[in-house]
Design a protein around this motif. Structure first.
Motif, short mmCIF file in Angstrom:
data_model
loop_
_atom_site.label_atom_id
_atom_site.label_comp_id
_atom_site.label_asym_id
_atom_site.label_seq_id
_atom_site.Cartn_x
_atom_site.Cartn_y
_atom_site.Cartn_z
N ALA B 49 -2.63 -1.10 13.44
CA ALA B 49 -1.47 -1.01 12.55
C ALA B 49 -1.90 -1.03 11.08
N GLY B 50 -3.11 -1.49 10.82
CA GLY B 50 -3.60 -1.54 9.45
C GLY B 50 -3.66 -2.95 8.88
N LYS B 51 -3.55 -3.95 9.75
CA LYS B 51 -3.53 -5.34 9.28
C LYS B 51 -4.85 -5.71 8.59
N SER B 52 -5.94 -5.44 9.28
CA SER B 52 -7.23 -5.81 8.70
C SER B 52 -7.54 -5.03 7.43
N THR B 53 -7.06 -3.78 7.40
CA THR B 53 -7.26 -2.97 6.20
C THR B 53 -6.55 -3.60 5.01
N LEU B 54 -5.36 -4.13 5.25
CA LEU B 54 -4.63 -4.78 4.17
C LEU B 54 -5.41 -6.00 3.65
N ILE B 55 -5.97 -6.75 4.59
CA ILE B 55 -6.78 -7.91 4.20
C ILE B 55 -7.97 -7.46 3.34
N ARG B 56 -8.61 -6.39 3.78
CA ARG B 56 -9.76 -5.89 3.03
C ARG B 56 -9.35 -5.45 1.63
N ALA B 57 -8.14 -4.88 1.53
CA ALA B 57 -7.66 -4.45 0.21
C ALA B 57 -7.39 -5.66 -0.68
N ILE B 58 -6.77 -6.68 -0.12
CA ILE B 58 -6.46 -7.87 -0.92
C ILE B 58 -7.74 -8.48 -1.47
N LEU B 59 -8.79 -8.54 -0.62
CA LEU B 59 -10.02 -9.22 -1.03
C LEU B 59 -11.01 -8.32 -1.75
N GLY B 60 -10.62 -7.07 -1.95
CA GLY B 60 -11.46 -6.20 -2.77
C GLY B 60 -12.57 -5.49 -2.02
N LEU B 61 -12.59 -5.61 -0.68
CA LEU B 61 -13.66 -4.93 0.07
C LEU B 61 -13.37 -3.44 0.21
N THR B 62 -12.08 -3.09 0.33
CA THR B 62 -11.68 -1.68 0.37
C THR B 62 -10.53 -1.51 -0.63
N PRO B 63 -10.84 -1.21 -1.88
CA PRO B 63 -9.77 -1.15 -2.89
C PRO B 63 -8.77 -0.04 -2.57
N PRO B 64 -7.49 -0.27 -2.87
CA PRO B 64 -6.46 0.73 -2.61
C PRO B 64 -6.71 1.98 -3.44
N ARG B 65 -6.25 3.11 -2.94
CA ARG B 65 -6.39 4.32 -3.74
C ARG B 65 -5.19 4.47 -4.66
N GLN B 66 -4.14 3.74 -4.35
CA GLN B 66 -2.94 3.81 -5.18
C GLN B 66 -2.19 2.50 -5.00
N GLY B 67 -1.40 2.13 -6.01
CA GLY B 67 -0.64 0.89 -5.92
C GLY B 67 -1.40 -0.26 -6.55
N SER B 68 -0.80 -1.44 -6.56
CA SER B 68 -1.48 -2.54 -7.22
C SER B 68 -1.30 -3.84 -6.45
N ILE B 69 -2.25 -4.73 -6.64
CA ILE B 69 -2.21 -6.05 -6.03
C ILE B 69 -2.40 -7.05 -7.17
N ALA B 70 -1.50 -8.01 -7.27
CA ALA B 70 -1.61 -9.00 -8.33
C ALA B 70 -1.56 -10.39 -7.73
N PHE B 71 -2.39 -11.27 -8.26
CA PHE B 71 -2.40 -12.64 -7.77
C PHE B 71 -2.41 -13.59 -8.96
N ASP B 72 -1.57 -14.58 -8.90
CA ASP B 72 -1.54 -15.60 -9.94
C ASP B 72 -1.35 -14.97 -11.32
N GLY B 73 -0.54 -13.93 -11.36
CA GLY B 73 -0.22 -13.31 -12.65
C GLY B 73 -1.27 -12.34 -13.18
N VAL B 74 -2.31 -12.05 -12.37
CA VAL B 74 -3.36 -11.15 -12.84
C VAL B 74 -3.50 -9.97 -11.87
N ASP B 75 -3.73 -8.79 -12.42
CA ASP B 75 -3.96 -7.63 -11.57
C ASP B 75 -5.37 -7.70 -10.98
N ILE B 76 -5.45 -7.76 -9.66
CA ILE B 76 -6.78 -7.87 -9.02
C ILE B 76 -7.09 -6.62 -8.20
N THR B 77 -6.33 -5.56 -8.40
CA THR B 77 -6.45 -4.37 -7.54
C THR B 77 -7.89 -3.88 -7.42
#
Lengths: 305, 244
Positions: B49-77
């Motif tokens: 379904a893409g669950k592990s891929t999402l985890i990899r994106a959050i942790l920076g192992l596979t950065p998204p090609r589009q969109g953004s991820i922010a944590f604690d007020g900072v863009d970490i995409t």
């Protein structure tokens, strides 16, 4: 008896040198899963950097004491080679990881050629063998056929210290723990907060510094260096690392001594054909590989899946 | 780079219209989620379904090609994994991923790799040992030689070693016996009660929804449902995501 001792001494010296080169091969394979074929030529660059430093000191500070002279020569070799190693990793090997591993093999082989030819073309009179200074006092102790050279003993002991130091760094420091973590599971290490690029650079600096020492040792032992020494040293260091089991630092050290031992045996059993000692040793390596394909100190097969 | 150590309060993790691709194929399309402090957010979905891929994106192992991820007020995409970890996200990866040739003790130390204070490392180590007394008994053993359940303890303990603000747990019950699975869920709830937000990725729907506060359902790379655990229990998309 004297003769056997003499052979042992020579074997130990060579073994130390090979072990120092093999450690680099095995460290790089550990963290990046690549064979860096230019590593042997890196050793050669170390010798030449040391020689250049010696010339420079000789013309500006001819009165310098032997100890300081040796230290500066070593420092120059280590600094140049560590930098070269880091540059190789950062500019070439890491970017190439996205492609097939064969590309990296080819690229590092080509880099070796570039290094060799650069020395041949650009080092003053680089196409001819250069005399490498003995540096240390040439005291020796003679008994029958046994000739113990003071500088050899110093070199051997320093080599042993370097190996002990590498052992300490790998096993007792935070940096070493991170290097081992990256070697065992690169992504998991990153998830623990390890800066992957930094660890790769540190590993290349470490492995290359050790090689620089081997380069200076090689020069001081033979009192002569040429632009091609890295080719054979590289092949020997790589074989030693593979005999011991790639990825295992102790295996590499063991492999280095085994290779030197094989060469020495070659000379002893075939004194009429000592020029073929390398043929004998490499032949024995092929047999060893047929007997233990995973190296003497085998990695558990489950490690890489 | 100063990291605030107060665990309780952080700005939520916002995942905003994220697309992740391996090669040319999108594995995740237009995924948006919100992971809030103080609660367990779960991510459900079948295989692929893409669950592990999402985890990899959050942790920076596979950065998204589009969109953004922010944590604690900072863009970490597009930050490197070690930077993201420094911000207070820890991960217990799928398949445990312990370091097999390190001792249990060293594995736990790796979990606190970015922690400089020895006193703080010792304090969290005590806590982890209190949670898993077995790890203290076996602290000198090579982690690779332990049983599957013990390795799971090492992996969870390692994830807790830096007292993260947000703990991402990927399929913790995979390959464990039912008794150990129950034990795992109990510990996850305890981690959350002690103030760490949890993002729990699971296939075990019933038990997950029993402890989670909020959840999302992923199917073929898209979010097909999201809501409180109570809502999700009833939602037909959940049934669909699993049973077609």
């Amino acid at each position: 008896m004297d003769l056997i001792l003499q052979f042992c001494m020579n074997g130990l010296m060579l073994g130390m040198m090979y072990a120092l080169v093999a450690v680099g091969f095995t460290l790089f394979f550990g963290v990046l899963d690549v064979i860096v074929f230019s590593h042997g030529d890196t050793v050669m660059i170390g010798s030449f950097a040391g020689l250049a430093m010696y010339w420079w000191l000789g013309s500006y500070y001819p009165e310098l004491a032997v100890f300081w002279m040796t230290l500066w020569v070593l420092l120059a070799a280590v600094a140049v080679v560590a930098l070269l190693g880091m540059l190789t990793a950062d500019a070439m090997i890491v970017p190439l990881r996205k492609g097939p591993p064969l590309n990296t093999l080819l690229a590092t082989m080509m880099l070796g050629t570039v290094l060799r030819e650069s020395i041949r073309l650009f080092f003053p009179d680089g196409s001819n063998p250069q005399t490498f200074p003995g540096l240390l006092p040439d005291w020796s102790w003679q008994s029958g056929n046994l000739n113990l050279r003071f500088d050899n003993i110093v070199l051997f002991c320093s080599g042993a210290c370097i190996i002990a130091l590498v052992h300490l760094v790998i096993n007792r420091t935070r940096l070493g723990m991170a290097i081992r973590a990256v070697a065992q599971d690169e992504e998991a290490a990153q998830l623990m907060g390890v800066n992957f690029r930094f660890i790769v650079l540190a590993t290349f600096a470490l492995g290359s510094s050790v090689a620089a020492f081997a380069g200076v040792m090689n020069g001081m032992y033979y009192n002569e260096i040429n632009f091609g020494v890295g080719l054979l040293l590289g092949a020997i260091g790589f074989s030693s690392a593979v005999i011991g089991g790639l990825g295992n630092v102790y295996g590499a050290i063991l492999g280095g001594f085994i290779f030197a031992f094989l060469q020495t045996i070659g000379v002893v059993v075939m004194p009429f054909a000592s020029a073929y000692k390398d043929v004998f040793a490499f032949g024995a390596v092929i047999l060893l590989m047929a007997w233990r394909p995973t190296g003497l100190i085998a990695e558990p097969a489950s490690k890489r899946v | 780079m100063s990291v605030k150590r107060e665990k309780a309060g952080f700005e939520p993790l916002y995942i905003d219209n994220v697309y992740v691709a391996y090669g040319k194929a999108d594995v995740l399309s237009d995924v948006s989620m919100e992971i809030l402090p103080g609660r367990i957010t779960c991510l459900l979905g079948g295989n692929g379904a893409g669950k592990s891929t999402l985890i990899r994106a959050i942790l920076g192992l596979t950065p998204p090609r589009q969109g953004s991820i922010a944590f604690d007020g900072v863009d970490i995409t597009h930050e490197a994994p070690h930077r993201i970890v420094a911000r207070g996200i820890a991960c217990i990866p799928e398949g445990r991923r312990i370091f097999p040739k390190m001792s249990v003790y060293e594995n736990l130390l790796m979990g606190a790799y970015q922690e400089k204070s020895r006193a703080r490392i010792r304090a969290t180590l005590e806590k982890v040992y209190a949670l898993f007394p077995r790890l203290e008994e076996r602290s000198r053993q090579l982690a690779g030689t332990m049983s599957g359940g013990e390795q799971a303890m090492v992996s969870i303990g390692r994830g807790l070693m830096r007292a993260p603000k947000l703990l991402v747990i990927d399929e913790p019950s995979l390959g464990l016996s039912p008794a150990l699975v129950n034990e795992n869920f109990r510990i996850i709830r305890k981690i959350c009660e002690e103030g760490t937000a949890v993002f729990l990725v699971e296939q075990n729907v019933r038990q997950t929804l029993a402890i989670a506060h909020y959840g999302y359902v992923l199917s073929q790379g898209r979010v097909v449902a999201g809501g409180t655990a109570e809502d999700l229990k009833k939602a037909e998309q959940v049934q669909k995501a699993y049973f077609g």
